[in-house]
Design an enzyme around this catalytic site. Structure first.
Site, short mmCIF file in Angstrom:
data_model
loop_
_atom_site.label_atom_id
_atom_site.label_comp_id
_atom_site.label_asym_id
_atom_site.label_seq_id
_atom_site.Cartn_x
_atom_site.Cartn_y
_atom_site.Cartn_z
N ASN A 119 -9.91 0.01 -1.34
CA ASN A 119 -8.48 0.30 -0.90
C ASN A 119 -7.71 -0.47 -2.28
OD1 ASN A 119 -5.77 -0.32 -0.22
ND2 ASN A 119 -6.46 -1.36 1.85
N CYS B 239 0.79 -1.34 0.01
CA CYS B 239 0.15 0.26 0.00
C CYS B 239 0.79 1.17 -0.04
CB CYS B 239 -1.02 0.05 1.16
SG CYS B 239 -2.16 -1.37 1.17
N HIS C 233 -3.49 7.26 1.96
CA HIS C 233 -3.85 6.08 1.79
C HIS C 233 -5.30 5.61 2.04
CE1 HIS C 233 -3.85 1.79 0.60
NE2 HIS C 233 -3.80 1.21 1.78
O1 UT7 Z 1 -4.20 -1.34 3.04
C1 UT7 Z 1 -3.14 -1.23 4.09
C2 UT7 Z 1 -3.52 -2.50 5.00
N1 UT7 Z 1 -4.56 -2.87 5.54
C3 UT7 Z 1 -5.34 -2.20 6.43
O2 UT7 Z 1 -5.06 -0.94 6.98
C4 UT7 Z 1 -6.49 -2.62 6.92
C5 UT7 Z 1 -6.37 -2.24 8.44
N2 UT7 Z 1 -7.67 -3.00 9.02
C6 UT7 Z 1 -8.87 -2.47 8.99
O3 UT7 Z 1 -9.20 -1.85 8.19
C7 UT7 Z 1 -10.12 -3.51 9.67
O4 UT7 Z 1 -9.23 -4.39 10.76
C8 UT7 Z 1 -10.97 -4.33 9.00
C9 UT7 Z 1 -11.89 -3.43 8.32
C10 UT7 Z 1 -10.42 -5.29 8.07
C11 UT7 Z 1 -12.11 -5.17 10.00
O5 UT7 Z 1 -12.61 -4.33 10.79
P1 UT7 Z 1 -12.57 -4.39 12.41
O6 UT7 Z 1 -13.33 -3.36 12.93
O7 UT7 Z 1 -10.93 -4.53 12.63
O8 UT7 Z 1 -13.10 -6.08 12.61
P2 UT7 Z 1 -12.70 -7.30 13.63
O9 UT7 Z 1 -11.86 -8.02 12.48
O10 UT7 Z 1 -12.04 -6.95 14.69
O11 UT7 Z 1 -14.04 -7.83 13.64
C12 UT7 Z 1 -14.88 -7.22 14.55
C13 UT7 Z 1 -16.25 -8.17 14.44
C14 UT7 Z 1 -16.08 -9.63 14.51
O12 UT7 Z 1 -17.32 -10.13 14.96
P3 UT7 Z 1 -17.12 -10.58 16.57
O13 UT7 Z 1 -16.18 -11.50 16.84
O14 UT7 Z 1 -16.87 -9.41 17.43
O15 UT7 Z 1 -18.60 -11.26 17.02
C15 UT7 Z 1 -16.32 -9.91 13.20
O16 UT7 Z 1 -16.45 -11.42 12.98
O17 UT7 Z 1 -17.04 -7.98 13.20
C16 UT7 Z 1 -17.22 -9.08 12.41
N3 UT7 Z 1 -16.87 -8.97 10.98
C17 UT7 Z 1 -17.61 -8.46 10.35
N4 UT7 Z 1 -19.14 -8.47 10.27
C18 UT7 Z 1 -19.93 -8.31 9.07
C19 UT7 Z 1 -15.49 -8.73 10.44
N5 UT7 Z 1 -15.94 -8.65 9.00
C20 UT7 Z 1 -17.36 -8.59 9.04
C21 UT7 Z 1 -17.80 -8.13 7.77
N6 UT7 Z 1 -19.24 -8.03 7.95
N7 UT7 Z 1 -17.64 -7.89 6.52
#
Ligand code: UT7
Length: 332
Positions: free
Chosen positions: A286, A116, A256
């Protein structure tokens, strides 16, 4: 007369026509528009369709768009650098394919792999070529076809990525404009959180690697999120401090586009109001190395000669960085 600097003298971009909305993603994995919008700021992303259509297809269109806008003869191009983690093939470099296709037959060309942050790393290389005094026109492209390596059964990862490419032209100047300062960083220990397991020399492609779904992006989202928030904000604040820039001095931040919450944290650390923070994440998601040049392409008309712009990125590697640019022209 000041020292020779590299000025951005033109921009180009290309995004494919196909729009993958949050609602369509919700038919593919267990997700919904509300979750994606509030957690990331993304509403839709573009997908490159078509058999054998690699990232070069988008790079070629972006460069042709810029050559036409700037009325540049491709034979005058000295070098073309392509930042991408989704090259058409492992080798040769996608930059070579693009340069030949656009008619830049006098250019040398190569790819840069910094995920990225790739566009910032390539921009730094391009600026160094110009500042050496040896080259007069260097094209820097950033683009990725993330749909080729995203696992559309992994709901936490597939929702953030999209396809697109953008580019800039660099030319020498003695005026007080151009690329003024750059801070770039890398940390290989980040490999654990964001990588693609197979397809390289460590785990070559095999039946087993395909069965194990190892040819897709592996991302531990929340861990990457924490590193991204801290490092992108730190490096952006650092480049302002190093160049004695206050928040009033900065015309625009071009961050980014990985997650709107990371962008908000960076802007807040820099003390910038919302109107100075450029975003198109809601439309493109992204696009990895494509995000910053696509911001330039979308918002070119906003910039005035002399504007102080800060580019900032964080991504796989880990890699991160910030670039301070004094804009060189008023777009007509
Ligand atoms: O591009 C350069 C490098 N990449 C980045 O900078 C990405 C950085 N990371 C992020 O942007 C975020 O971590 C994500 C958008 C990828 C994920 O968001 P998050 O708020 O960190 O979600 P999480 O993985 O901590 O999951 C939180 C909850 C979980 O449920 P429980 O365990 O709390 O019940 C996940 O299962 O949200 C759930 N979840 C979803 N729910 C609905 C994860 N993905 C989804 C989804 N739809 N697509």
């Amino acid at each position: 007369m000041t020292k020779l600097k590299a000025a951005i003298t033109g921009v180009g971009g290309y995004v494919p026509d196909y729009v993958l909305t949050n609602d369509e993603l919700a038919t593919m994995v267990d997700t919904n528009d509300e979750w994606i919008t509030t957690r990331t700021g993304i509403k839709e992303r573009r997908i490159l369709k078509g058999e054998n259509a690699g990232v070069s297809v988008m790079g070629i269109q972006a460069v042709k768009n810029m050559l036409a806008k700037t009325k540049t003869d491709p034979k005058e191009i000295d070098a073309l650098i392509f930042a991408t983690v989704t090259p058409d093939m492992t080798f040769p470099a996608t930059a070579n394919l693009v340069a030949t296709e656009v008619g830049a037959t006098n250019a040398f060309s190569y790819d840069v792999s910094a995920a990225c942050s790739g566009f910032l790393f390539a921009l730094n290389a391009g600026a160094n070529h110009i500042e050496s005094g040896r080259y007069k026109k260097v094209i820097v492209v950033g683009g990725d076809k993330m749909s080729a390596i995203v696992d559309y059964t992994d709901r936490t990862t597939c929702i953030i990525f999209g396809d697109g490419a953008g580019c800039v032209m660099l030319e020498p100047t003695h005026e007080e404009v151009g690329i003024i300062d750059t801070i770039l960083r890398s940390d290989g220990s980040g490999v654990n959180y964001l990588h693609m397991k197979a397809g390289g020399s460590k785990i070559p492609a095999s039946h087993d690697s395909v069965d194990k779904r190892q040819h897709f992006v592996y991302q531990e989202g929340s861990a990457v999120f924490k590193f991204a928030v801290t490092n992108m904000a730190d490096v952006s604040a650092q480049i302002m401090e190093k160049n004695n820039l206050s928040s009033e001095d900065v015309a625009f931040l071009l961050p980014h586009q990985a997650n709107k919450r990371i962008i908000d944290a960076t802007a807040s650390r820099m003390g910038l109001s919302d109107d100075k923070v450029l975003m198109n994440i809601e439309r493109y998601g992204n696009t990895t190395a494509g995000t910053i040049p696509l911001l330039l392409w979308d918002f070119e008309k906003k910039f005035k000669k002399g504007d102080n712009l800060i580019f900032a990125a964080f991504g796989g590697g880990f890699t991160w960085g910030a670039v301070y640019v004094k804009w060189a022209y008023n777009a007509s």
